[in-house]
Design an enzyme around this catalytic site. Structure first.
Site, PDB file in Angstrom:
ATOM      1  N   LYS A  44       0.821  -1.215   0.000  1.00  0.00           N
ATOM      2  CA  LYS A  44       0.000   0.000   0.000  1.00  0.00           C
ATOM      3  C   LYS A  44       0.853   1.263   0.000  1.00  0.00           C
ATOM      4  O   LYS A  44       0.639   2.175  -0.781  1.00  0.00           O
ATOM      5  CB  LYS A  44      -0.930   0.027   1.233  1.00  0.00           C
ATOM      6  N   THR A  45       1.819   1.289   0.897  1.00  0.00           N
ATOM      7  CA  THR A  45       2.654   2.480   1.000  1.00  0.00           C
ATOM      8  C   THR A  45       3.497   2.642  -0.265  1.00  0.00           C
ATOM      9  O   THR A  45       3.686   3.737  -0.773  1.00  0.00           O
ATOM     10  CB  THR A  45       3.540   2.388   2.257  1.00  0.00           C
ATOM     11  N   ASP A  95      -2.142   7.820   3.669  1.00  0.00           N
ATOM     12  CA  ASP A  95      -1.711   6.474   4.080  1.00  0.00           C
ATOM     13  C   ASP A  95      -2.344   6.153   5.440  1.00  0.00           C
ATOM     14  O   ASP A  95      -2.747   7.053   6.170  1.00  0.00           O
ATOM     15  CB  ASP A  95      -0.174   6.431   4.194  1.00  0.00           C
ATOM     16  N   GLU A  96      -2.424   4.883   5.791  1.00  0.00           N
ATOM     17  CA  GLU A  96      -2.965   4.450   7.084  1.00  0.00           C
ATOM     18  C   GLU A  96      -4.334   5.088   7.348  1.00  0.00           C
ATOM     19  O   GLU A  96      -4.616   5.591   8.432  1.00  0.00           O
ATOM     20  CB  GLU A  96      -1.994   4.805   8.232  1.00  0.00           C
ATOM     21  N   GLN A 145      -5.780  -3.322  10.733  1.00  0.00           N
ATOM     22  CA  GLN A 145      -4.694  -2.633  11.430  1.00  0.00           C
ATOM     23  C   GLN A 145      -5.152  -1.337  12.088  1.00  0.00           C
ATOM     24  O   GLN A 145      -4.352  -0.439  12.340  1.00  0.00           O
ATOM     25  CB  GLN A 145      -3.552  -2.330  10.460  1.00  0.00           C
ATOM     26  N   ARG A 150       4.998  -7.180  11.096  1.00  0.00           N
ATOM     27  CA  ARG A 150       6.191  -6.365  10.851  1.00  0.00           C
ATOM     28  C   ARG A 150       7.354  -7.243  10.427  1.00  0.00           C
ATOM     29  O   ARG A 150       8.361  -6.771   9.906  1.00  0.00           O
ATOM     30  CB  ARG A 150       6.624  -5.582  12.109  1.00  0.00           C
TER      31      ARG A 150
END
Ligand code: ATP
Ligand code: MG
Length: 665
Positions: A34-35, A225-226, A256, A603
């Site tokens: 995504k990022t 983002d996020e 998330q 992560r």
């Protein structure tokens, strides 16, 4: 150029990068790119759509993420370093601050307004509470500040607070008065807290539609983002800028979402399509970050949550090693194990070169830090304020802040009697009452105190000296002398450095000052510097981040990052899930804890360790614990169990023999 930009992207990723105008929402699991997509889209808009760097605004969750995005962009788009820095990439807070500085006068501030950190906020509210003789066991300064911040996250100002916001309605009047006073004090001293940054921005736009319009027309595309962790105010902010053209691209993962305690609203994902009709929804399912086993474990875990949007992630990478589950005897053993494993892994040439230790609560790091120190493993604290939190650094910065802005009352209070110059509470009270009567800052109040000799001779002389020192420094800053040098003068002439040299651990403190000095030497924009210190935490840690191989972080602060080796420690009932979620036996709380665990596990790129201790030091003694329920939710066949299975040593006090290993050190 184009081939480069679209290299190493799968078809849906490409689709997202090159989607033309109109709203786009990318919903996808951890590590699906995504990022990466958002970053490439930003570059693509410039190189292929011909947008200038100033026509795009990209919101990241942390300043670290913003920096990384800038670096990536510079790889594809040729920009001089100045232009790269001026790109509108940053957090909601950071970009609001930037816009507010451009228009500060419109809302009654000057553009060098100061952003308060938590300690400053508390000091201010404590003072106001004392003034109002408000003393309450429940409503401590800390709780007052958190509550006010949450209200601001929800877009509520003092005038919006009603009885219904309180469990005990009788609290209402006093606390909303305090809130009002707090806002007035902030304004008077040209300060804002974090929450204010967004609230003031929205207010500015409401009051001056032409200002909003300038930004709206200026930013032709907005990227976020996020997205799953935006709160109400942030959503309004984003919508105000994007709604008329609808060129808004958000990326997020409902699994998330870990900031509901700060008012983040998952509804923002659900409502997006309503607010932005004809939204193009793109899903990404391939994970490029983690091994098959890590992905499998994380997916199993998150499957236990209800009400998910539901997605499956797959990888075509190898399964990798099993997930290690380590049952430690106690907290020391756990820390020792982690440090040893890290040491071993980093020592091998072919092995992973970076590791992260993730904790649920910040206090858990102490014992881990100790173990790392004993093993001589350098580490970096993420999201911590280690360096900047130190008293001597805060003192030094307060000197500089005051010289930078004479109306900075908090800085004034911090250093007026540091080092001791006979200007105690009584003298301060006199200055405060003069400042209050004149409706001016403490600094200017103090000037009148000196001019009119309102204090005895013994106090007037050192006060006059102090004021002159600050004024001289202010003049130096105005004349363009470097902040590092000005700080140096302040520290010497105030006598602060001398007091440090005879203080406890004085040498270390002076070294810290030197480090600060070195930082400031390269700094030309002091306002920007204070902003980064406040918004970022610790620039020193940032600088070290690139070189340090071990990162210690809370789960919350690790969002969006990746590491070859990840240790998720303290997987016990009460720690993870956190005891507050268990106490209320509240499913929503537990689901958020599970998402937090999911964030932590995802992560990891190559190897994941999950550990818990059978005994944990709490309330001054070792208490028995129970393994986290989340451990039971993982598929056994991909777990490797480690730790001492010494059945005879169960029960309290049964493991002293074993523990000798630690007392011997
Ligand atoms: P998170 O949900 O944790 O924020 P994310 O969806 O933002 O994750 P990224 O951080 O963008 O994921 O990507 C995860 C990793 O996968 C990164 O190391 C990234 O470089 C890599 N990656 C993403 N897409 C591809 C691709 N098409 N080919 C190779 N590597 C990729
Ligand atoms: Mg990401």
């Amino acid at each position: 150029m184009t081939t480069h930009l679209l290299d190493q992207l799968n078809p849906p990723q490409k689709e997202a990068v090159t989607a033309g105008d109109g709203p786009v929402m990318i919903l996808a699991g951890a590590g699906s790119g995504k990022t990466r997509v958002l970053t490439r889209r930003l570059a693509w808009l410039m190189t292929e759509q011909g947008l200038s760097p100033y026509e795009i605004l990209a919101v990241t969750f942390t300043n670290k993420a913003a920096r990384e995005m800038r670096e990536r962009i510079a790889e594809w788009v040729h920009l001089d370093p100045g232009a790269t820095r001026r790109l509108w990439i940053g957090t909601f807070h950071g970009m609001s601050a930037r816009m507010l500085r451009q228009n500060a006068d419109q809302i009654g501030f000057t553009n060098n307004f100061l952003i308060l950190d938590a300690a400053d906020q508390e000091r201010m509210i404590r003072k106001l509470a004392e003034e109002q003789q408000f003393a309450h066991t429940y409503w401590t300064p800390k709780r007052l500040i958190t509550t006010i911040s949450r209200w601001k996250d929800g877009g509520l100002g003092p005038e919006d607070i009603t009885e219904e916001h309180f469990r005990h309605p009788q609290d209402w009047h006093k606390i909303s008065t305090l809130f009002t006073r707090y806002q007035a004090e902030l304004r008077k001293t040209n300060c804002m807290d974090f929450g204010d940054l967004l609230v003031h921005c929205l207010k500015l736009w409401r009051q001056y539609p032409e200002t909003l319009d300038r930004y709206r027309r200026g930013f032709r595309h907005i990227l976020v983002d996020e997205y799953q962790d935006t709160n109400k105010v942030q959503y309004e902010w984003m919508q105000a800028l994007a709604s008329h053209h609808g060129n808004l691209c958000v990326v997020g993962d409902d699994d998330q979402s870990i900031y509901s305690w700060r008012g983040a609203r998952l509804d923002n994902i659900l409502n997006f399509e309503k607010d932005f009709p004809n939204t193009r929804i793109i899903r990404l399912e391939q994970n490029y970050r983690s091994t098959g086993n890590i992905l499998k474990a994380a997916s199993h875990l998150i499957d236990h949550n209800m009400g998910r949007m539901g997605k499956t992630l797959w990888t075509d990478g190898p399964d990798g090693p099993k997930i290690v589950r380590y049952a430690a005897e106690d907290g020391n053993d756990e820390a020792w194990f982690v440090a040893n494993e890290i040491k071993r892994a980093l020592a091998s040439r072919s092995g992973p070169h970076q590791a992260a230790i993730l904790v649920r609560a910040a206090h858990q790091t102490r014992v881990l830090e100790e173990a790392l120190n004993r093993q001589n493993i350098p580490y970096q604290m993420m999201g911590g304020f280690r360096f900047m939190e130190r008293a001597e650094i805060k003192d030094a910065l307060a000197y500089l802040r005051l010289a930078h802005s004479l109306s900075d009352d908090l800085a004034f209070e911090r250093i007026i009697n540091t080092p001791k110059r006979k200007l105690g509470d009584k003298a301060l009270a006199t200055m405060q009452s003069v400042a209050l009567a004149d409706n001016t800052s403490l600094f200017h109040g103090a000037k009148r105190v000196v001019a009119e000799n309102l204090l005895g001779k013994a106090t007037t002389a050192p006060l006059a000296q102090f004021l002159a020192l600050i004024e001289k420094a202010a003049a130096e800053l105005d004349a363009g002398v470097s902040p590092g040098e000005v700080l140096d003068h302040l520290m010497t002439e105030s006598g602060y450095r001398d007091t440090l040299s005879i203080a406890d651990r004085g040498e270390e403190k002076i070294e810290n000052l030197l480090e600060l000095h070195a930082f400031l030497q390269q700094e030309t924009d002091l306002t920007g510097f204070f902003e980064r210190v406040i918004l970022d935490g610790d620039p020193q840690d940032e600088a070290r981040a690139a070189t340090e191989q071990v990162v210690l972080s809370t789960l919350h602060a690790a969002k969006g990052l990746e590491f070859p080796l990840v240790f998720l420690v303290g997987m016990e009932e009460g720690l993870l899930p956190h005891k507050l979620a268990i106490q209320d036996n509240d499913e929503t709380g537990l689901e958020e804890e599970r998402r937090l665990t999911y964030v932590g596990m995802t992560r990891a790129k190559e190897k994941l360790y999950l550990s818990h201790a059978k005994f944990r030091y709490m309330y001054n003694r070792n208490e028995p614990t129970r393994p986290s329920r989340f451990l039971r939710e993982l598929p056994e066949e991909i777990m490797e169990i480690k730790g001492f299975k010494v059945t005879t040593r169960q029960g309290i006090g049964g493991f002293h023999g074993y523990n000798n290993r630690f007392s011997r050190r």
